[in-house]
Design a protein around this motif. Structure first.
Motif, PDB file in Angstrom:
ATOM      1  N   ALA A 136      -7.112  -7.500   7.462  1.00  0.00           N
ATOM      2  CA  ALA A 136      -6.167  -8.615   8.199  1.00  0.00           C
ATOM      3  C   ALA A 136      -5.287  -8.509   6.949  1.00  0.00           C
ATOM      4  N   LEU A 137      -4.737  -8.527   5.964  1.00  0.00           N
ATOM      5  CA  LEU A 137      -3.690  -8.464   5.504  1.00  0.00           C
ATOM      6  C   LEU A 137      -2.436  -7.265   5.608  1.00  0.00           C
ATOM      7  N   ALA A 138      -3.517  -6.013   5.662  1.00  0.00           N
ATOM      8  CA  ALA A 138      -3.180  -4.921   5.691  1.00  0.00           C
ATOM      9  C   ALA A 138      -2.933  -4.752   7.101  1.00  0.00           C
ATOM     10  N   LYS A 139      -3.448  -4.925   8.237  1.00  0.00           N
ATOM     11  CA  LYS A 139      -3.240  -4.855   9.681  1.00  0.00           C
ATOM     12  C   LYS A 139      -1.616  -5.510   9.621  1.00  0.00           C
ATOM     13  N   ALA A 140      -1.839  -6.980   9.117  1.00  0.00           N
ATOM     14  CA  ALA A 140       0.312  -7.763   9.529  1.00  0.00           C
ATOM     15  C   ALA A 140       0.584  -6.898   8.737  1.00  0.00           C
ATOM     16  N   LEU A 141       0.520  -6.526   7.142  1.00  0.00           N
ATOM     17  CA  LEU A 141       2.092  -6.184   7.127  1.00  0.00           C
ATOM     18  C   LEU A 141       2.455  -4.452   7.455  1.00  0.00           C
ATOM     19  N   ASN A 142       1.528  -3.696   8.133  1.00  0.00           N
ATOM     20  CA  ASN A 142       2.086  -2.741   8.920  1.00  0.00           C
ATOM     21  C   ASN A 142       2.062  -2.049  10.181  1.00  0.00           C
ATOM     22  N   LYS A 143       1.746  -3.814  10.747  1.00  0.00           N
ATOM     23  CA  LYS A 143       2.434  -4.431  11.954  1.00  0.00           C
ATOM     24  C   LYS A 143       3.795  -5.595  11.664  1.00  0.00           C
ATOM     25  N   GLU A 144       4.359  -5.692  11.067  1.00  0.00           N
ATOM     26  CA  GLU A 144       5.346  -6.432  10.041  1.00  0.00           C
ATOM     27  C   GLU A 144       5.375  -7.907  10.207  1.00  0.00           C
ATOM     28  N   GLU A 145       4.012  -8.318  10.489  1.00  0.00           N
ATOM     29  CA  GLU A 145       3.928  -9.912  10.820  1.00  0.00           C
ATOM     30  C   GLU A 145       4.387 -10.830   9.685  1.00  0.00           C
ATOM     31  N   ILE A 146       4.333  -9.535   8.590  1.00  0.00           N
ATOM     32  CA  ILE A 146       5.087 -10.386   7.721  1.00  0.00           C
ATOM     33  C   ILE A 146       5.811  -9.745   6.711  1.00  0.00           C
ATOM     34  N   ALA A 147       6.244  -9.924   5.620  1.00  0.00           N
ATOM     35  CA  ALA A 147       7.564  -8.844   4.562  1.00  0.00           C
ATOM     36  C   ALA A 147       6.399  -8.029   3.522  1.00  0.00           C
ATOM     37  N   GLY A 148       5.564  -8.489   2.917  1.00  0.00           N
ATOM     38  CA  GLY A 148       5.613  -7.753   1.540  1.00  0.00           C
ATOM     39  C   GLY A 148       4.167  -8.736   1.498  1.00  0.00           C
ATOM     40  N   ALA A 149       3.429  -8.174   0.224  1.00  0.00           N
ATOM     41  CA  ALA A 149       2.185  -9.139  -0.153  1.00  0.00           C
ATOM     42  C   ALA A 149       2.742  -8.353  -1.953  1.00  0.00           C
ATOM     43  N   GLY A 150       2.250  -9.307  -2.575  1.00  0.00           N
ATOM     44  CA  GLY A 150       1.757  -8.952  -4.151  1.00  0.00           C
ATOM     45  C   GLY A 150       0.112  -8.872  -4.799  1.00  0.00           C
ATOM     46  N   ILE A 151      -0.539  -7.860  -4.636  1.00  0.00           N
ATOM     47  CA  ILE A 151      -2.007  -8.350  -5.260  1.00  0.00           C
ATOM     48  C   ILE A 151      -2.655  -7.710  -6.330  1.00  0.00           C
ATOM     49  N   ASP A 152      -2.877  -8.106  -7.166  1.00  0.00           N
ATOM     50  CA  ASP A 152      -3.540  -7.892  -8.187  1.00  0.00           C
ATOM     51  C   ASP A 152      -4.536  -8.136  -8.429  1.00  0.00           C
ATOM     52  N   VAL A 153      -5.551  -8.927  -7.482  1.00  0.00           N
ATOM     53  CA  VAL A 153      -6.818  -8.948  -7.476  1.00  0.00           C
ATOM     54  C   VAL A 153      -7.914  -7.737  -6.321  1.00  0.00           C
ATOM     55  N   PHE A 154      -7.985  -7.600  -6.280  1.00  0.00           N
ATOM     56  CA  PHE A 154      -9.593  -7.472  -5.018  1.00  0.00           C
ATOM     57  C   PHE A 154     -10.704  -7.897  -4.842  1.00  0.00           C
ATOM     58  N   GLU A 155     -11.592  -7.306  -4.106  1.00  0.00           N
ATOM     59  CA  GLU A 155     -13.019  -7.891  -3.942  1.00  0.00           C
ATOM     60  C   GLU A 155     -13.654  -6.617  -5.288  1.00  0.00           C
ATOM     61  N   MET A 156     -12.827  -6.160  -5.730  1.00  0.00           N
ATOM     62  CA  MET A 156     -14.174  -5.768  -6.506  1.00  0.00           C
ATOM     63  C   MET A 156     -13.424  -5.323  -7.844  1.00  0.00           C
ATOM     64  N   GLU A 157     -13.339  -4.963  -9.001  1.00  0.00           N
ATOM     65  CA  GLU A 157     -12.812  -4.383 -10.185  1.00  0.00           C
ATOM     66  C   GLU A 157     -11.826  -3.544  -9.962  1.00  0.00           C
ATOM     67  N   PRO A 158     -11.058  -3.060 -10.264  1.00  0.00           N
ATOM     68  CA  PRO A 158     -10.091  -1.633  -9.930  1.00  0.00           C
ATOM     69  C   PRO A 158     -11.155  -0.446 -10.609  1.00  0.00           C
ATOM     70  N   PRO A 159     -11.560   0.835 -10.258  1.00  0.00           N
ATOM     71  CA  PRO A 159     -10.415   1.534  -9.687  1.00  0.00           C
ATOM     72  C   PRO A 159     -11.140   0.915  -8.325  1.00  0.00           C
ATOM     73  N   ILE A 160     -10.285   0.852  -7.149  1.00  0.00           N
ATOM     74  CA  ILE A 160     -10.902   0.304  -5.772  1.00  0.00           C
ATOM     75  C   ILE A 160     -10.786   1.595  -5.481  1.00  0.00           C
ATOM     76  N   PRO A 161     -11.905   1.305  -4.351  1.00  0.00           N
ATOM     77  CA  PRO A 161     -11.729   3.233  -2.997  1.00  0.00           C
ATOM     78  C   PRO A 161     -10.483   3.367  -2.684  1.00  0.00           C
ATOM     79  N   GLU A 162     -10.963   4.908  -2.797  1.00  0.00           N
ATOM     80  CA  GLU A 162      -9.701   5.623  -1.815  1.00  0.00           C
ATOM     81  C   GLU A 162      -9.155   5.306  -0.253  1.00  0.00           C
ATOM     82  N   ASP A 163     -10.211   4.458   0.478  1.00  0.00           N
ATOM     83  CA  ASP A 163     -10.384   3.871   1.275  1.00  0.00           C
ATOM     84  C   ASP A 163     -10.054   2.100   1.604  1.00  0.00           C
TER      85      ASP A 163
END
Length: 317
Positions: free
Chosen positions: A243-270
C-alpha cells in the motif's frame, strides 16, 4: 551454569573474554559463537545443555526452545522479542529479559537522518553532483514549524520528540497517556486519524503485536497530506509495504524513509518498496551504533547477573 551466546552481539572478543572471566570466577561457563547458525538443527546443537541463552535477533523457534531441556533464562540483545517463540518459553517456564533502552538515542537519530535526507533531497543531490548537474529541481523543505507526528510515545518516541522540539517542530502524538515530557514540550495528543491528517512528518515507534500489524495500511495512508513523509524505524510489518509503494508511486504522499521490513535484509528483489518513488531504504541499521552495542552488552549481562541474584530485570515473559 552454562551460558551460551548463540550468535554474535557486536562486541569485541576482548570484551567477551572479560565477561567470560567474570562468570568463570562465579563458577559459570560462557560459550560464545562468532557466527550465526544456518538452521534450526545447528541451533539445537548449540542450545544443548544450556541453562541461559544470549540471542540478538536471530529467530528462535519453539522446536529449538523445546529441545533445550535445561534452559531457564534467555537474555535478548535486542529491544523486540517477536522473533522468539514466547509461547514455548511460557510453557517451559523460561524467563525472557530484553535489552530495552540500549538503542533509544541511535534509533531516534536515524529517524531524523531519514527525515532530513528526504526533506533536503540528500540522496538526489549527491547523485546530481556526481553526474555534473546543478541543484535545479532540488529545493528542499525545513523542519522548523512542521507538524511532527509520533505514533508510539514510549522511550524512543520521546527521544524523537526531544529532537523534533530542538528543530522547532510542533509535536503531535497519538498516545492517550499524558506524559510529563508531553507537558514540557507542549505536545498535542490526537486520535491517530487526525494525527495522520495534520502531520507533515509521521514517525513510527510502536512495537510489533497483533494490534499493530498493518497499522499503517492503504486507508491510513490515504489520510496523509500529499506533502507528508512517513518514517519507519519500528517494525516492518507495522506498515503495509504494498500500500505504501502504491501511494508513493501515485505521489499521494511525498516520501518514505524505511529502515525495517517484513523480513530481515536482504529483502527480495521483488519487494514493492525497492521500486517506489522518493524513498530512502536502510538495512535495519537504526540500532547499529558502536555506542549502542556497548550499552546493549552491558544490559544483556546485567540481566543475567540480576537473574542469578533472583532480582530479574527487563522481564518480558
Amino acid at each position: 551454569m552454562k551460558i551460551v551466546m548463540i550468535e554474535p552481539i557486536n562486541i569485541s572478543m576482548m570484551k567477551i573474554e572479560e565477561y567470560r572471566q567474570r562468570f568463570e570466577a562465579e563458577g559459570h561457563q560462557l560459550i560464545a559463537y562468532s557466527k550465526r547458525a544456518e538452521d534450526d538443527q545447528e541451533m539445537i546443537k548449540r542450545v544443548k545443555d544450556a541453562d541461559i541463552l544470549i540471542i540478538a535477533n536471530q529467530p528462535l523457534s519453539a522446536e529449538v526452545i523445546n529441545s533445550a531441556e535445561n534452559l531457564k533464562m534467555i537474555s535478548v540483545a535486542f529491544t523486540g522479542f517477536d522473533h522468539i517463540a514466547m509461547e514455548a518459553c511460557r510453557e517451559n517456564d523460561i524467563l525472557v529479559s530484553n535489552s530495552s533502552g540500549y538503542a533509544n538515542q541511535a534509533v531516534a537519530e536515524l529517524a531524523f537522518g531519514l527525515t532530513i535526507g528526504l526533506m533536503r533531497n540528500i540522496k538526489d543531490s549527491d547523485e546530481a553532483v556526481r553526474a555534473s548537474k546543478t541543484r535545479a529541481g532540488l529545493n528542499g523543505n525545513e523542519l522548523a514549524g512542521k507538524n511532527f507526528g509520533i505514533i508510539g510515545f514510549g522511550a524512543i518516541g520521546q527521544k524523537t520528540a526531544r529532537i523534533a522540539d530542538a528543530f522547532g517542530c510542533k509535536i503531535l502524538v497519538d498516545d492517550h497517556k499524558k506524559h510529563q515530557l508531553g507537558k514540557e514540550l507542549g505536545v498535542e495528543y490526537l486520535p491517530i486519524a487526525e494525527l495522520l491528517r495534520k502531520s507533515d512528518i509521521v514517525s513510527l515507534h510502536v512495537p510489533l503485536k497483533d494490534s499493530t500489524v498493518d497499522l499503517i495500511d492503504a486507508e491510513k495512508i490515504a489520510l496523509m497530506k500529499k506533502s507528508a513523509i512517513l518514517i519507519n524505524t519500528a517494525r516492518g510489518s507495522v506498515v503495509n509495504s504494498e500500500a505504501l509503494a502504491k501511494a508513493l508511486n501515485k505521489e499521494e504522499i511525498a516520501g518514505a524513509g524505511i529502515d525495517v521490513f517484513e523480513m530481515e535484509p536482504p529483502i527480495p528483489e521483488d519487494h514493492p518498496l525497492l521500486n517506489a518513488k522518493n524513498t530512502i531504504l536502510t538495512p535495519h541499521t537504526a540500532f547499529a551504533t558502536e555506542e549502542a552495542f556497548i550499552k546493549r552488552a552491558e544490559i544483556v549481562f546485567a540481566n543475567i547477573e540480576a537473574w542469578f541474584k533472583e532480582e530479574s530485570q527487563n522481564v518480558v515473559s
